[in-house]
Write an enzyme that holds these catalytic residues in place. Structure first.
Site, PDB file in Angstrom:
ATOM      1  CB  CYS A  17       5.573   1.272  19.214  1.00 32.25           C
ATOM      2  SG  CYS A  17       4.473   2.660  19.586  1.00 32.25           S
ATOM      3  CB  CYS A  20       1.142   1.028  22.318  1.00 30.24           C
ATOM      4  SG  CYS A  20       0.971   1.670  20.640  1.00 30.24           S
ATOM      5  CB  CYS A  88     -36.665 -18.817  44.393  1.00 34.01           C
ATOM      6  SG  CYS A  88     -35.396 -18.676  45.673  1.00 34.01           S
ATOM      7  CB  CYS A  91     -31.382 -19.641  43.583  1.00 36.53           C
ATOM      8  SG  CYS A  91     -32.216 -20.607  44.851  1.00 36.53           S
ATOM      9  CG  ASP A 496     -32.156   3.176   3.588  1.00 37.15           C
ATOM     10  OD1 ASP A 496     -31.773   4.259   3.135  1.00 37.15           O
ATOM     11  OD2 ASP A 496     -31.986   2.085   3.008  1.00 37.15           O
ATOM     12  CG  ASP A 697     -31.185  -2.543   2.853  1.00 38.03           C
ATOM     13  OD1 ASP A 697     -30.953  -1.316   2.906  1.00 38.03           O
ATOM     14  OD2 ASP A 697     -31.267  -3.181   1.792  1.00 38.03           O
ATOM     15  CG  ASP A 701     -29.263   2.072   5.992  1.00 40.01           C
ATOM     16  OD1 ASP A 701     -29.339   3.289   5.752  1.00 40.01           O
ATOM     17  OD2 ASP A 701     -29.694   1.193   5.229  1.00 40.01           O
TER      18      ASP A 701
END
Length: 811
Positions: A17, A20, A88, A91, A496, A697, A701
């Site tokens: 809106c 914002c 190098c 560069c 976990d 996993d 977590d």
């Protein structure tokens, strides 16, 4: 003349809106260096005019930070460029500075080993041509890369002809320089003779200006950009030796002046030889990526309308039925629809033994089919396959800089000017002190020639490329260079439990109802769990199915975050969940508390079922068991042998968690931890000065993985966890955690070794050259070999292999 003000156009996500718009504009106008800011809600973009004196890169970063601090998001994109002409570390620094000056560029990282640049910009805000122009103004050539892997493909296509040209140049330079060196060897045996001056000039001139033209071109480009590089040092040094020889040849009246053509020609020949060897060695650092890319076939055998058709991979679609014959590689990711076989996934996951696959099982594209004909239902193609994602992640890690590289960047920024200053002081010091200006010039040439910023530029990226590559081949996917460097210093590894140290497939081992009707207890619990994908829910439903228990319908089901689930079954309000939920509801658990404690002591997870009322009534308990992974005890033991403290963070009850901790020898157990609190525990450990790695996993977590110094995710888990982690283990094997830390330690050691020798080489070599203790030829040979030695040392990492268990399988 007035300087135009750079303007940034940034895409902004999240505005809804006019409020914002005003909020973003106010935030932008507060940023130092912003003259004007206009936000357009319709196009969801901001136009920001910067002050002419504002550093564009720094200002862009502050502008984006201000937008995100205001609660909105600027979409990013990475643009990759192939850079030609870098030699190098100087560069690298010059190209990075040039790219960062482009308005809108947030960050730029250049990799000398892969000769690529990765540029982070707001999406659509910086055209590729602006980046290419900036690189060209810096004195180099660039072209955009369409996609990850394009750089490697282009390098492979051009490698052979380029390598042949470089080899021919080395051979010609050596053949022309050899006659100039032979007389020097003769003097060792007391024979004083030399080629005529005009013949020395004839041999040295094509080496200097034809074969050595590359040094003049690159050196001149550096000068035009107001900087310097290795090529400039070589061009200055050899030109000085060549020019002195020509001057002596033309002005000396004795007819036998001391000439130094051999110094110029041999230095160029040796530098060319060193660059050729370096190129060969650098190609070996990308072997792991090339091996992964070679896993994907060019086409697939697709079954459509009952007919098998050979199609290019680009024409295969998700849902297609792909036929994989014995001995062939799976061209796509898919689920087995028909047939059974074993698949060799060793190059993708590091698993040494073939894995059995039957209908419903997933197969990774690139895996080799064993003995059976299999039909796969395609789930991912092209850039979305696991193989493509692995290649992207490894390339991304190899393109980034490790934090330790910041030291090199600061040194390389002043390296060439400092070397030139030392050479000038050497020339003046020797000339004024001895009056022997030819000798003074040769010593200055030695200073210019022995200085080698190449070794500094290659020390870190070469080791990172080899380390991340070999890790990927053994099932450890390192997503960024920072994770690689930080992992070596971990002091605590937090795990976990479910799915990480255990199989993550719990089974219902006991039901106990307060009224003795276990079947009714199971039926009501199954009703509450119907449709849930939670592992415990699946265990309840599987047991109900096995016992042939009729499961009634449940109404008004709702999750109680981190505690359980509630709903109505047969018109009765029920709650199923943890001990904490029962305590919060005020349920009297005394009838089964003793049995629950005994089950918890055995490592069982206990859930309770209660019926709402005043007071609420306990219906019964359900006990679940989860099998430890076979590799878990050895994984924890290896971490402790590496000197790390282990920690188990689990949402399970204390008895269950502590039972697992005792069986595995874990140092500390934190039980009954809500998902939101896991990240807090990790943050607390970090606040205590400990460097923490978190292994998990699941979705729950992800916050802890992101909060840890290094997050380590199992690829058998969720995508959310893998995105939050810096390291992904391609198998659900906790022993790979120790492998990840081991390769991190070895790679970091190689980086430090390389940097040590690169710095020491220059610290020792420059004074020796300035003191006149090194001839230009010896200095050139040392400079040429320094880069080769750094890359060769990094290549020793390819010998790394994960630890094997007693059965000979990868641990």
């Amino acid at each position: 003349m007035t300087t135009s003000s750079p303007t940034l156009t940034l895409p902004i996500e999240g505005m809804t809106c006019a409020s914002c718009v005003g909020r973003v504009e106010r935030a932008l106008r507060k940023v130092p260096g912003v003259q004007q800011a206009t936000v357009n809600l319709a196009t969801e973009s901001a136009s920001v005019e910067l002050e002419p004196a504002a550093p564009p890169g720094a200002a862009a970063g502050e502008v984006v930070a201000a937008i995100e601090k205001a609660g909105y998001h600027v979409a990013h994109e990475e643009q990759q460029l192939a850079i030609q002409g870098m030699t190098c570390a100087s560069c690298v620094g010059r190209v990075e500075r040039a790219l960062k000056k482009v308005p809108g560029v947030l960050s730029a990282t250049v990799n000398l080993a892969t000769e690529t640049a990765t540029v982070d910009t707001p999406r659509g805000a910086v055209p590729a041509q602006a980046l290419l122009d900036a690189v060209e103004r810096a004195g180099y050539e660039a072209r955009p890369l369409a996609a990850p892997g394009d750089a490697l493909a282009a390098e492979q296509a051009a490698a052979e002809p380029r390598h042949s040209r470089e080899a021919r140049a080395v051979v010609i330079a050596m053949l022309l320089s050899l006659p100039l060196v032979v007389p020097m060897a003769g003097e060792l045996f007391g024979r004083h003779w030399m080629l005529p001056g005009w013949l020395q000039w004839l041999l040295a001139t094509p080496v200097q200006f034809w074969l050595g033209a590359r040094f003049y071109r690159a050196g001149w480009a550096a000068l035009r950009a107001g900087s310097g590089n290795m090529d400039l040092l070589v061009a200055l040094g050899t030109s000085a030796a060549y020019g002195l020889s020509v001057w002596l040849l033309l002005t000396d009246e004795t007819g036998m002046p001391p000439l130094y053509f051999e110094a110029a020609a041999v230095v160029i020949a040796l530098v060319l030889l060193g660059k050729w060897l370096e190129t060969r060695a650098k190609r070996q650092t990308t072997e792991a990526i090339r091996a992964l890319q070679a896993l994907r076939p060019d086409g697939a055998r697709v079954l459509r309308d009952g007919v098998e058709r050979e199609l290019p991979l680009a024409q295969v679609r998700v849902g297609d039925l792909v036929v994989v014959r014995p001995g062939e590689r799976a061209p796509v990711d898919g689920l087995v629809a028909e047939g059974e076989s074993h698949f060799d996934e060793s190059l993708l996951t590091g698993e040494s033994l073939p894995v059995a696959r039957a209908p419903g099982d997933a197969v990774i594209g690139g895996a080799i089919n064993g003995e059976g004909l299999v039909r796969l239902r395609t789930t991912a193609v092209g850039a979305e396959t696991a193989l493509a994602r692995i290649v992207r992640l490894v390339e991304s890690a190899q393109a980034q800089k490790a934090p330790i590289q910041r030291v090199v960047d600061r040194v390389s920024a002043v390296f060439v000017p400092v070397v030139v200053a030392i050479a000038v002081l050497t020339l003046l010091g020797w000339g004024l002190a001895t009056g022997d200006w030819p000798r003074a010039l040769l010593n200055a040439v030695s200073v210019l020639v022995i200085a080698c910023p190449c070794a500094l530029g290659l020390a870190t990226p070469a080791a990172i490329m080899v380390g991340t590559g070999v890790a990927a081949r053994h099932g450890v996917l390192i997503k960024d260079a920072q994770a690689l460097e930080v992992a070596h210093g971990l002091r605590v590894v937090a795990f976990d439990k479910t799915g990480t140290l255990t199989e993550g497939k719990p089974t219902l081992v006991e039901t106990r109802a307060t009224d003795g009707d276990d079947a009714a207890l199971l039926a009501r619990a199954a009703a509450l769990q119907a449709g849930s994908e939670h592992p415990l829910a699946r265990a309840v439903l599987a047991e109900a199915d096995a016992r042939r228990v009729a499961v009634p319908a449940a109404e008004a089901l709702r999750a109680i975050a981190g505690r359980g689930v509630a709903g109505r079954v047969g018109g009765v309000e029920l709650q199923l969940g943890s001990s904490r939920l029962m305590e919060e509801l005020g349920v009297d658990m005394s009838a089964l508390r003793e049995r629950a404690a005994a089950l918890a002591a055995e490592g069982r997870t206990v859930s309770w079922l209660a019926q709402a009322g005043t007071p609420p009534r306990l219906v019964g308990l359900l006990a679940f068991g989860d099998t430890l992974k076979r590799e878990a005890p050895g994984a924890v033991a290896r971490l402790r042998a590496l000197g790390l403290r282990t920690l188990l963070i689990s949402g399970d009850n204390r008895g269950s968690a502590e039972a697992v901790g005792r069986r595995l020898g874990i140092d500390e157990v934190r039980a009954e931890v809500l998902p939101a609190d896991k990240a807090g525990i990790v943050a607390g450990l970090k606040a205590g000065g400990q460097r923490v790695g978190m292994v998990g996993d699941g979705i729950n977590d992800a916050p802890a993985l992101a909060a840890a110094d290094v997050g380590i995710a199992m690829s058998t888990g969720t995508d959310v966890a893998m995105h939050a982690a810096g390291i992904t283990l391609m198998r659900g094997n906790p022993a790979l955690v120790a492998d990840a830390i081991d390769i991190s330690r070895r790679t970091t050691a190689k980086i430090r070794q390389n940097l040590f020798w690169a710095f020491v080489y220059n610290v020792i070599g420059l004074p020796l050259a300035a003191l006149g203790l090194l001839s230009p030829v010896v200095a050139g040979a040392a400079m040429a070999l320094s880069s080769v030695s750094v890359v060769t040392n990094a290549l020793l990492l390819r010998r790394w292999k994960p630890r094997r268990d007693d059965e000979g399988r990868t641990a």
